[in-house]
Design a protein around this motif. Structure first.
Motif, PDB file in Angstrom:
ATOM      1  N   TYR A 148      -2.465   0.592  -4.320  1.00 45.18           N
ATOM      2  CA  TYR A 148      -2.116  -0.755  -3.889  1.00 45.18           C
ATOM      3  C   TYR A 148      -1.371  -1.495  -4.998  1.00 45.18           C
ATOM      4  O   TYR A 148      -1.553  -1.218  -6.184  1.00 45.18           O
ATOM      5  CB  TYR A 148      -3.370  -1.544  -3.519  1.00 45.18           C
TER       6      TYR A 148
ATOM      7  N   THR B 215      -4.881   6.174  -1.540  1.00 44.92           N
ATOM      8  CA  THR B 215      -3.974   5.024  -1.417  1.00 44.92           C
ATOM      9  C   THR B 215      -3.913   4.245  -2.718  1.00 44.92           C
ATOM     10  O   THR B 215      -4.938   4.006  -3.353  1.00 44.92           O
ATOM     11  CB  THR B 215      -4.429   4.097  -0.279  1.00 44.92           C
TER      12      THR B 215
ATOM     13  N   LYS C 195      -9.280   6.995  -0.022  1.00 37.55           N
ATOM     14  CA  LYS C 195      -8.226   6.817   0.979  1.00 37.55           C
ATOM     15  C   LYS C 195      -6.877   7.356   0.516  1.00 37.55           C
ATOM     16  O   LYS C 195      -5.885   7.195   1.228  1.00 37.55           O
ATOM     17  CB  LYS C 195      -8.084   5.329   1.320  1.00 37.55           C
TER      18      LYS C 195
ATOM     19  N   LEU D  67       0.311   5.270   0.809  1.00 34.77           N
ATOM     20  CA  LEU D  67      -0.576   6.332   1.250  1.00 34.77           C
ATOM     21  C   LEU D  67       0.028   7.672   0.875  1.00 34.77           C
ATOM     22  O   LEU D  67       1.165   7.969   1.243  1.00 34.77           O
ATOM     23  CB  LEU D  67      -0.785   6.248   2.758  1.00 34.77           C
TER      24      LEU D  67
ATOM     25  N   ALA E 213       0.841  -1.188   0.000  1.00 40.25           N
ATOM     26  CA  ALA E 213       0.000   0.000   0.000  1.00 40.25           C
ATOM     27  C   ALA E 213       0.880   1.243   0.000  1.00 40.25           C
ATOM     28  O   ALA E 213       1.959   1.237   0.603  1.00 40.25           O
ATOM     29  CB  ALA E 213      -0.935   0.006   1.204  1.00 40.25           C
TER      30      ALA E 213
END
Length: 123
Positions: A80, A78, A76, A23, A21
């Protein structure tokens, strides 16, 4: 300034899976893309996968096609990287990066980088 923080690395046996992940501290307004790169000891940093922020376009290195999947959760901030069927040659430090414009495989076009997360695949 955009901060990128990777997580999810670790030690896994060959054939196993990991999900990385990344962020982002904030999402730059406008057209941006995110990429995953990796660097193994003694080797140059190489492109793994890239995605536009709207998720509409992705690309992968030939070595990971069919095994890795890049995705985005905009809510989010984010990105992945789902990694399946891992091989010992996937062992490297994995970095996420951000650039303006569409995703590309050229690391020189990415302007923000995370600190990296280690992925080790044992045979």
């Amino acid at each position: 300034q955009v901060l990128l923080v990777e997580s999810g690395g670790g030690l896994v046996q060959a054939g196993g899976s990991l999900r990385l992940a990344c962020l982002a501290s904030r999402r730059t307004i406008g057209y941006i893309a995110m990429g995953w790169f990796r660097q193994a000891p003694g080797k140059e940093r190489e492109f793994v996968a890239g995605i536009n922020w709207d998720g509409g376009s992705t690309q992968y290195a030939d070595s990971v096609k069919g095994r890795f999947t890049i995705s985005i959760d905009n809510a989010k901030n984010t990105v992945y990287l789902q990694m399946n069927s891992l091989k010992p040659e996937d062992t490297a430090v994995y970095y996420c990066a951000r650039k303006s414009g569409p995703n590309t495989s050229s690391s020189r076009e990415y302007d923000y980088w995370g600190q990296g997360t280690q992925v080790t695949v044992s045979s």
